[in-house]
Design an enzyme around this catalytic site. Structure first.
Site, PDB file in Angstrom:
ATOM      1  N   CYS A   4       0.851  -1.197   0.000  1.00 34.50           N
ATOM      2  CA  CYS A   4       0.000   0.000   0.000  1.00 34.50           C
ATOM      3  C   CYS A   4       0.887   1.248   0.000  1.00 34.50           C
ATOM      4  O   CYS A   4       1.731   1.425   0.887  1.00 34.50           O
ATOM      5  CB  CYS A   4      -0.909  -0.007   1.221  1.00 34.50           C
ATOM      6  N   HIS A  99      -8.565   7.891   2.724  1.00 33.56           N
ATOM      7  CA  HIS A  99      -7.912   9.201   2.763  1.00 33.56           C
ATOM      8  C   HIS A  99      -8.930  10.279   2.467  1.00 33.56           C
ATOM      9  O   HIS A  99      -9.902  10.055   1.742  1.00 33.56           O
ATOM     10  CB  HIS A  99      -6.744   9.271   1.767  1.00 33.56           C
TER      11      HIS A  99
HETATM   12  P1  AMP Z   1      -8.113   8.799  -4.851  1.00 34.65           P
HETATM   13  O1  AMP Z   1      -8.261   8.887  -6.339  1.00 34.65           O
HETATM   14  O2  AMP Z   1      -9.230   9.445  -4.084  1.00 34.65           O
HETATM   15  O3  AMP Z   1      -7.834   7.383  -4.396  1.00 34.65           O
HETATM   16  O4  AMP Z   1      -6.846   9.684  -4.503  1.00 34.65           O
HETATM   17  C1  AMP Z   1      -5.557   9.189  -4.470  1.00 34.65           C
HETATM   18  C2  AMP Z   1      -4.650  10.390  -4.478  1.00 34.65           C
HETATM   19  O5  AMP Z   1      -3.372   9.982  -4.041  1.00 34.65           O
HETATM   20  C3  AMP Z   1      -4.456  11.050  -5.844  1.00 34.65           C
HETATM   21  O6  AMP Z   1      -4.884  12.406  -5.780  1.00 34.65           O
HETATM   22  C4  AMP Z   1      -2.964  10.924  -6.099  1.00 34.65           C
HETATM   23  O7  AMP Z   1      -2.437  12.048  -6.737  1.00 34.65           O
HETATM   24  C5  AMP Z   1      -2.410  10.746  -4.697  1.00 34.65           C
HETATM   25  N1  AMP Z   1      -1.157  10.027  -4.600  1.00 34.65           N
HETATM   26  C6  AMP Z   1      -0.864   8.822  -5.151  1.00 34.65           C
HETATM   27  N2  AMP Z   1       0.384   8.459  -4.818  1.00 34.65           N
HETATM   28  C7  AMP Z   1       0.877   9.448  -4.036  1.00 34.65           C
HETATM   29  C8  AMP Z   1       2.122   9.665  -3.374  1.00 34.65           C
HETATM   30  N3  AMP Z   1       3.129   8.781  -3.459  1.00 34.65           N
HETATM   31  N4  AMP Z   1       2.286  10.811  -2.658  1.00 34.65           N
HETATM   32  C9  AMP Z   1       1.293  11.709  -2.587  1.00 34.65           C
HETATM   33  N5  AMP Z   1       0.085  11.556  -3.167  1.00 34.65           N
HETATM   34  C10 AMP Z   1      -0.108  10.453  -3.894  1.00 34.65           C
HETATM   35 ZN    ZN Z   2      -2.326   1.274   3.680  1.00 38.72          ZN
END
Ligand code: AMP
Ligand code: ZN
Length: 113
Positions: A4, A99
């Protein structure tokens, strides 16, 4: 959960720009911001999504919502921000660790589409 991405950020195995860190929750900047301010707030234990909230872990969600206004005050976006949770693929969830997106620094439309 070892594969994850958010658990890896929590365990400091991959880097992130951290805005808030305490025993139970972490806030960090989104890698692909969709507004001038865009950060994510997560519990440090792996909860997959909103469907997984229960009596044992609900206090973490309360802590997250208690902390969001504090971070927003620090970032000077208290005059208007949006909190978004995507639950499930159809809603656009791409990372299966619960999140809350916090978006600010611009105006927002409603409904979001
Ligand atoms: P969701 O589409 O609601 O699952 O949002 C996931 C979010 O996580 C997206 O806005 C991505 O840009 C962000 N995300 C994915 N990987 C990372 C990371 N390594 N660091 C910061 N944000 C991330
Ligand atoms: Zn997790």
């Amino acid at each position: 959960m070892t594969d994850c991405v958010f658990c890896k950020i929590i365990s400091k195995n991959i880097p992130a720009q951290i805005l808030y860190d305490d025993e139970n929750i972490l806030a960090f900047k989104d890698l692909n911001p969709v507004s001038p301010v865009h950060f994510l707030v997560v519990p440090k234990i792996h909860i997959a999504d909103t469907d997984e909230i229960n009596d044992k872990n609900k206090h973490l969600i309360a802590e997250i919502f208690k902390t969001i206004p504090l971070i927003c005050r620090n970032l000077r976006i208290s005059n208007g921000y949006r909190v978004v949770n995507n639950c499930g693929e159809k809603a656009g969830q791409t990372v299966p660790h619960i999140h809350f997106h916090v978006l600010g620094g611009r105006n927002f439309k409603w409904p979001p589409g």
